[in-house]
Design a protein around this motif. Sequence first.
Motif, short mmCIF file in Angstrom:
data_model
loop_
_atom_site.label_atom_id
_atom_site.label_comp_id
_atom_site.label_asym_id
_atom_site.label_seq_id
_atom_site.Cartn_x
_atom_site.Cartn_y
_atom_site.Cartn_z
N VAL A 163 -3.62 4.79 -8.75
CA VAL A 163 -4.56 4.61 -7.65
C VAL A 163 -5.79 5.48 -7.96
CG1 VAL A 163 -4.94 4.94 -5.18
CG2 VAL A 163 -2.69 4.21 -6.01
N TYR A 198 -10.09 3.07 -2.08
CA TYR A 198 -9.38 3.34 -3.32
C TYR A 198 -9.08 1.99 -3.97
CZ TYR A 198 -8.42 8.20 -1.96
OH TYR A 198 -8.54 9.53 -1.62
N SER A 216 -15.93 7.94 -0.45
CA SER A 216 -15.62 8.40 0.89
C SER A 216 -16.89 8.32 1.74
CB SER A 216 -15.08 9.83 0.87
OG SER A 216 -16.01 10.71 0.29
N PHE A 267 -9.69 6.87 -6.70
CA PHE A 267 -10.66 7.08 -5.64
C PHE A 267 -11.97 6.38 -6.00
CE2 PHE A 267 -13.07 9.24 -2.46
CZ PHE A 267 -14.26 9.66 -3.04
N TYR A 270 -12.42 5.65 3.51
CA TYR A 270 -12.28 5.71 2.05
C TYR A 270 -11.99 4.33 1.50
CZ TYR A 270 -11.38 10.61 3.21
OH TYR A 270 -11.48 11.89 3.71
N PHE A 317 -7.72 -0.65 -1.60
CA PHE A 317 -7.15 -0.09 -0.38
C PHE A 317 -8.23 0.65 0.41
CE2 PHE A 317 -2.87 -1.10 -1.27
CZ PHE A 317 -2.60 -0.83 -2.60
N GLN A 325 -6.46 0.07 -7.15
CA GLN A 325 -5.34 0.20 -8.07
C GLN A 325 -5.28 -1.04 -8.94
OE1 GLN A 325 -1.38 0.46 -6.32
NE2 GLN A 325 -0.70 1.85 -7.94
N LEU A 337 4.66 8.05 -5.58
CA LEU A 337 3.37 8.53 -6.08
C LEU A 337 3.12 9.95 -5.59
CD1 LEU A 337 1.21 5.38 -5.21
CD2 LEU A 337 2.39 5.86 -7.34
N ASN A 354 -13.37 16.90 2.34
CA ASN A 354 -13.10 15.56 1.87
C ASN A 354 -11.63 15.37 1.53
OD1 ASN A 354 -13.69 12.96 1.17
ND2 ASN A 354 -14.26 13.46 -0.92
N ARG A 355 -11.16 14.17 1.69
CA ARG A 355 -9.81 13.84 1.31
C ARG A 355 -9.85 12.92 0.08
NH1 ARG A 355 -5.21 14.26 3.77
NH2 ARG A 355 -5.99 16.38 3.96
N LYS A 356 -10.43 13.48 -1.00
CA LYS A 356 -10.39 12.75 -2.26
C LYS A 356 -9.06 13.07 -2.91
CE LYS A 356 -12.48 12.91 -6.85
NZ LYS A 356 -13.59 13.50 -7.63
N LEU A 357 -8.25 12.08 -3.05
CA LEU A 357 -6.93 12.26 -3.64
C LEU A 357 -6.95 11.83 -5.10
CD1 LEU A 357 -4.59 10.94 -0.79
CD2 LEU A 357 -5.16 13.30 -1.35
N ILE A 358 -6.34 12.66 -5.93
CA ILE A 358 -6.09 12.30 -7.33
C ILE A 358 -4.61 11.96 -7.42
CG2 ILE A 358 -6.21 13.04 -9.73
CD1 ILE A 358 -8.91 12.84 -8.33
N TRP A 359 -4.31 10.81 -8.04
CA TRP A 359 -2.95 10.27 -8.00
C TRP A 359 -2.28 10.32 -9.36
CZ3 TRP A 359 -1.21 7.73 -3.39
CH2 TRP A 359 -2.19 7.62 -2.38
N GLY A 360 -0.97 10.50 -9.32
CA GLY A 360 -0.18 10.27 -10.51
C GLY A 360 0.13 8.78 -10.66
N SER A 399 0.83 -1.20 0.00
CA SER A 399 0.00 0.00 0.00
C SER A 399 0.87 1.26 0.00
CB SER A 399 -0.92 -0.01 1.22
OG SER A 399 -0.17 -0.01 2.41
N PRO A 400 0.31 2.38 -0.43
CA PRO A 400 1.07 3.64 -0.38
C PRO A 400 1.39 4.04 1.06
CG PRO A 400 -0.86 3.84 -1.81
CD PRO A 400 -1.01 2.57 -1.04
#
Lengths: 115, 115
Positions: free
Chosen positions: B43, B35, B48, B45, B33, B91, B37, A88, A100-106, A43-44
């Motif tokens: 990764v 997520y 939430s 979303f 949350y 995740f 992958q 990442l 909110n903690r919506k994360l957009i990932w590379g 996991s990250p």
Amino acid sequence: QKEVEQNSGPLSVPEGAIASLNCTYSDRVSQSFFWYRQYSGKSPELIMSIYSNGDKEDGRFTAQLNKASQYVSLLIRDSQPSDSATYLCAVNIPNNAGNNRKLIWGLGTSLAVNP
Amino acid sequence: EPEVTQTPSHQVTQMGQEVILRCVPISNHLYFYWYRQILGQKVEFLVSFYNNEISEKSEIFDDQFSVERPDGSNFTLKIRSTKLEDSAMYFCASRGSLILTGELFFGEGSRLTVL
């Protein structure tokens, strides 16, 4: 479409060198920026967070943020073989309530530190 | 150190079967949350959850997906009728802080393989 872009690498550096990882993001309202390390199949793991322009240092790691250029970077000093992983970049996109903690990932940059 | 735990670590299922992935967030955390992958991809979303309801969901989180916090400790993700493209690492993450900058803690992930 909100995007986070990273050079996928692989980035190869010798042990003891500085590794420089870069990330750009598209959404100007982004407020929070994160670097995670991910080992294969795991996991990250949060390495650094940065919220304001400039540099933030934590041990061998320095995060740099430039909101005008929509650019965030991570420097790893004195790179060790154990730093070999995928790094990442993640950017927070707040919702309308701002909670909110919506994360957009590379996609991540693969780093190899050679002994 | 408190941690997010996920079960199972790996599940293999046939296409069309229902799957439930379980998560136990850190006990005093408020935001939860999911997520996912897909191998070799970013990764993403999914959803939430706050105050016993979904606060935001992505386009991926269609009617085949649901989340529940049945007993105040577990947080589950159900996929009603799995498809091949649901194969991914899922995740779970949780956050305790009410402020946007609170750290997300990730579980080790549940690998789902749909045959």
